[in-house]
Design a protein around this motif. Sequence first.
Motif, PDB file in Angstrom:
ATOM      1  N   ARG B 148      69.811 -46.821 -14.874  1.00  0.00           N
ATOM      2  CA  ARG B 148      70.932 -47.041 -13.928  1.00  0.00           C
ATOM      3  C   ARG B 148      70.159 -47.739 -12.685  1.00  0.00           C
ATOM      4  N   ALA B 149      69.273 -46.487 -12.436  1.00  0.00           N
ATOM      5  CA  ALA B 149      68.704 -46.970 -10.958  1.00  0.00           C
ATOM      6  C   ALA B 149      68.155 -48.715 -11.330  1.00  0.00           C
ATOM      7  N   LEU B 150      67.312 -48.584 -12.043  1.00  0.00           N
ATOM      8  CA  LEU B 150      66.569 -50.268 -12.972  1.00  0.00           C
ATOM      9  C   LEU B 150      67.384 -51.111 -13.039  1.00  0.00           C
ATOM     10  N   ILE B 151      68.894 -51.167 -13.631  1.00  0.00           N
ATOM     11  CA  ILE B 151      69.586 -51.985 -14.086  1.00  0.00           C
ATOM     12  C   ILE B 151      69.900 -52.320 -12.629  1.00  0.00           C
ATOM     13  N   GLY B 152      70.267 -51.399 -11.658  1.00  0.00           N
ATOM     14  CA  GLY B 152      70.983 -52.022 -10.693  1.00  0.00           C
ATOM     15  C   GLY B 152      69.460 -53.093  -9.763  1.00  0.00           C
ATOM     16  N   ILE B 153      68.254 -53.051  -9.837  1.00  0.00           N
ATOM     17  CA  ILE B 153      67.588 -53.500  -9.200  1.00  0.00           C
ATOM     18  C   ILE B 153      67.280 -55.046 -10.180  1.00  0.00           C
ATOM     19  N   ALA B 154      67.927 -54.922 -11.500  1.00  0.00           N
ATOM     20  CA  ALA B 154      68.231 -55.919 -12.343  1.00  0.00           C
ATOM     21  C   ALA B 154      68.867 -57.022 -11.913  1.00  0.00           C
ATOM     22  N   HIS B 155      69.671 -55.983 -11.686  1.00  0.00           N
ATOM     23  CA  HIS B 155      71.288 -57.080 -10.669  1.00  0.00           C
ATOM     24  C   HIS B 155      70.393 -58.394  -9.555  1.00  0.00           C
ATOM     25  N   GLY B 156      70.392 -56.923  -8.743  1.00  0.00           N
ATOM     26  CA  GLY B 156      69.308 -57.384  -7.529  1.00  0.00           C
ATOM     27  C   GLY B 156      68.474 -58.194  -7.471  1.00  0.00           C
ATOM     28  N   ILE B 157      67.374 -58.682  -8.776  1.00  0.00           N
ATOM     29  CA  ILE B 157      66.802 -60.013  -8.584  1.00  0.00           C
ATOM     30  C   ILE B 157      66.526 -60.746  -9.803  1.00  0.00           C
ATOM     31  N   ALA B 158      67.806 -60.557 -10.209  1.00  0.00           N
ATOM     32  CA  ALA B 158      68.200 -61.830 -10.712  1.00  0.00           C
ATOM     33  C   ALA B 158      68.681 -63.046 -10.227  1.00  0.00           C
ATOM     34  N   LEU B 173      66.962 -38.827  -9.056  1.00  0.00           N
ATOM     35  CA  LEU B 173      66.032 -39.096 -10.269  1.00  0.00           C
ATOM     36  C   LEU B 173      64.922 -38.145 -10.170  1.00  0.00           C
ATOM     37  N   ASP B 174      64.004 -37.630 -11.838  1.00  0.00           N
ATOM     38  CA  ASP B 174      63.255 -36.778 -11.620  1.00  0.00           C
ATOM     39  C   ASP B 174      61.638 -37.106 -10.638  1.00  0.00           C
ATOM     40  N   VAL B 175      61.272 -37.205 -10.987  1.00  0.00           N
ATOM     41  CA  VAL B 175      59.572 -37.418 -10.333  1.00  0.00           C
ATOM     42  C   VAL B 175      58.771 -38.825 -11.214  1.00  0.00           C
ATOM     43  N   SER B 176      59.071 -38.791 -12.252  1.00  0.00           N
ATOM     44  CA  SER B 176      58.638 -39.511 -12.831  1.00  0.00           C
ATOM     45  C   SER B 176      59.385 -41.193 -13.353  1.00  0.00           C
ATOM     46  N   GLU B 177      60.278 -40.632 -12.630  1.00  0.00           N
ATOM     47  CA  GLU B 177      61.767 -41.889 -12.665  1.00  0.00           C
ATOM     48  C   GLU B 177      61.331 -42.252 -11.522  1.00  0.00           C
ATOM     49  N   ARG B 178      61.435 -41.458 -10.980  1.00  0.00           N
ATOM     50  CA  ARG B 178      61.391 -42.217  -9.287  1.00  0.00           C
ATOM     51  C   ARG B 178      60.134 -42.368  -9.010  1.00  0.00           C
ATOM     52  N   GLU B 179      58.508 -42.353  -9.535  1.00  0.00           N
ATOM     53  CA  GLU B 179      57.454 -42.597  -9.400  1.00  0.00           C
ATOM     54  C   GLU B 179      58.079 -44.456 -10.426  1.00  0.00           C
ATOM     55  N   ARG B 180      58.058 -44.928 -11.433  1.00  0.00           N
ATOM     56  CA  ARG B 180      59.209 -45.525 -11.801  1.00  0.00           C
ATOM     57  C   ARG B 180      59.373 -46.486 -11.162  1.00  0.00           C
ATOM     58  N   VAL B 181      61.137 -46.231 -10.845  1.00  0.00           N
ATOM     59  CA  VAL B 181      61.312 -47.354 -10.021  1.00  0.00           C
ATOM     60  C   VAL B 181      60.338 -48.113  -8.333  1.00  0.00           C
ATOM     61  N   THR B 182      60.196 -46.578  -8.133  1.00  0.00           N
ATOM     62  CA  THR B 182      59.113 -47.318  -6.979  1.00  0.00           C
ATOM     63  C   THR B 182      58.115 -48.423  -6.977  1.00  0.00           C
ATOM     64  N   GLU B 183      57.813 -47.963  -8.812  1.00  0.00           N
ATOM     65  CA  GLU B 183      56.524 -48.186  -8.331  1.00  0.00           C
ATOM     66  C   GLU B 183      57.037 -50.206  -8.683  1.00  0.00           C
ATOM     67  N   LEU B 184      58.242 -49.993  -9.742  1.00  0.00           N
ATOM     68  CA  LEU B 184      58.884 -51.208  -9.997  1.00  0.00           C
ATOM     69  C   LEU B 184      58.903 -52.507  -8.573  1.00  0.00           C
ATOM     70  N   LEU B 185      59.574 -51.487  -7.851  1.00  0.00           N
ATOM     71  CA  LEU B 185      59.610 -52.404  -6.609  1.00  0.00           C
ATOM     72  C   LEU B 185      58.460 -52.655  -6.077  1.00  0.00           C
ATOM     73  N   HIS B 186      57.521 -51.828  -5.944  1.00  0.00           N
ATOM     74  CA  HIS B 186      56.007 -52.374  -5.200  1.00  0.00           C
ATOM     75  C   HIS B 186      55.478 -53.833  -6.228  1.00  0.00           C
ATOM     76  N   SER B 187      55.931 -53.537  -7.771  1.00  0.00           N
ATOM     77  CA  SER B 187      54.922 -55.233  -8.096  1.00  0.00           C
ATOM     78  C   SER B 187      56.169 -56.114  -7.435  1.00  0.00           C
ATOM     79  N   LEU B 188      57.393 -55.863  -8.088  1.00  0.00           N
ATOM     80  CA  LEU B 188      57.870 -57.042  -7.435  1.00  0.00           C
ATOM     81  C   LEU B 188      57.445 -57.700  -6.239  1.00  0.00           C
TER      82      LEU B 188
END
Lengths: 110, 249
Positions: B148-158, B173-188
């Motif tokens: 859901r967090a990632l879809i929220g970001i997709a909705h934002g960047i579309a 979010l658990d630790v690995s999900e949190r890292e995935r989301v923050t990593e995605l924002l960083h790469s964007l």
Amino acid sequence: MKVALCQPHNLPRLVELVYGQELICLGRVQELKHTFERMRPPAPNRWSGLVLVHIRDAELSFWEARLTWLQGVRASLEGMHLEYERATSQQIQAAPAVSRQIHAARSRVG
Amino acid sequence: MGALLSLKGVGKSYWRGDTEVRVLRDVTLDVQAGELTAVWGTRGSGKSTLLKLAARLETPDSGSVCFNGVDLASLTESQHARMLLEWIAWVRRMGPKSDLRMLDYVALPLLAEHGRRDAYARAKEAIERVGLSAQVRQRWGSLCDGERALIGIAHGIARAPRLLLVDDPTANLDVSERERVTELLHSLVDEQAIAVLMAVPDMPAAMRADQIFSLGGGRLGSASMPPAPPPAELERGKVIHLRGRQRLV
């Protein structure tokens, strides 16, 4: 100790001291960030990467808790200062003219 | 290069009964393009208010908010709406009210601006970018919190915005999900040179940010801000003289 023994008129200075401590904590957080960025594994979802993340988070929780505590102390001190100012201004308004002059003279000296 | 988003001396207060709560006091913040900025603070510290002010969803009591050099207070309502449509995206924590497929949900705000085919192509691309290609046909209810967090970001960047405002993207979010989301924002931020202003209640979520600020008691602090020099008499437990009396402080 500083908090326990300070006087109401010391509060603004004390608030600034607490805020300074907050910034120092934030500086430590930045240091941690740079340290872990240097040793950052490419895949944080793998075991070795996740362990490092946990270690970093453990360190961070310390500074985060301290920051939260300091912010709480600052908010409380600011509240006390406002209370003090309100009480003082009420006293001044209620006091006769001569007392007001004395208070003003004392404020200038203090 | 000037900041993409610039808050100068911003103040905002609310009234809680008879008490004035000063949520933001003289807040100054610059967010550059290609930079991830995180604002950490506990619940109720004013993080969301800061984000709302950045998009002029609320107006400041004092100070100014400028986007790309333009003072948001000077915009007409239609200019403001246009700006929110084209340049600034708000990443929501809440999903669609109706039971839309994720592809429809992300494509929906694009339909008015682009044709149907283009809108769906952009939506699909955004969902792929956040790594959820397999979930395009799923519905909100069937997604886990991380998705859901990632879809929220997709909705934002579309809509390919220049500024992404993200409110607590790693909640629940658990630790690995949190890292995935923050990593995605960083790469964007790196790839698309957009600016991200993110509000987080936990410090680990701020660790991938280029700038980290703390918000508490209305004041925005940064590690790069030197603390005000402490008054000498209060510095190290000295005895000071206060109106003829001695006090240990």
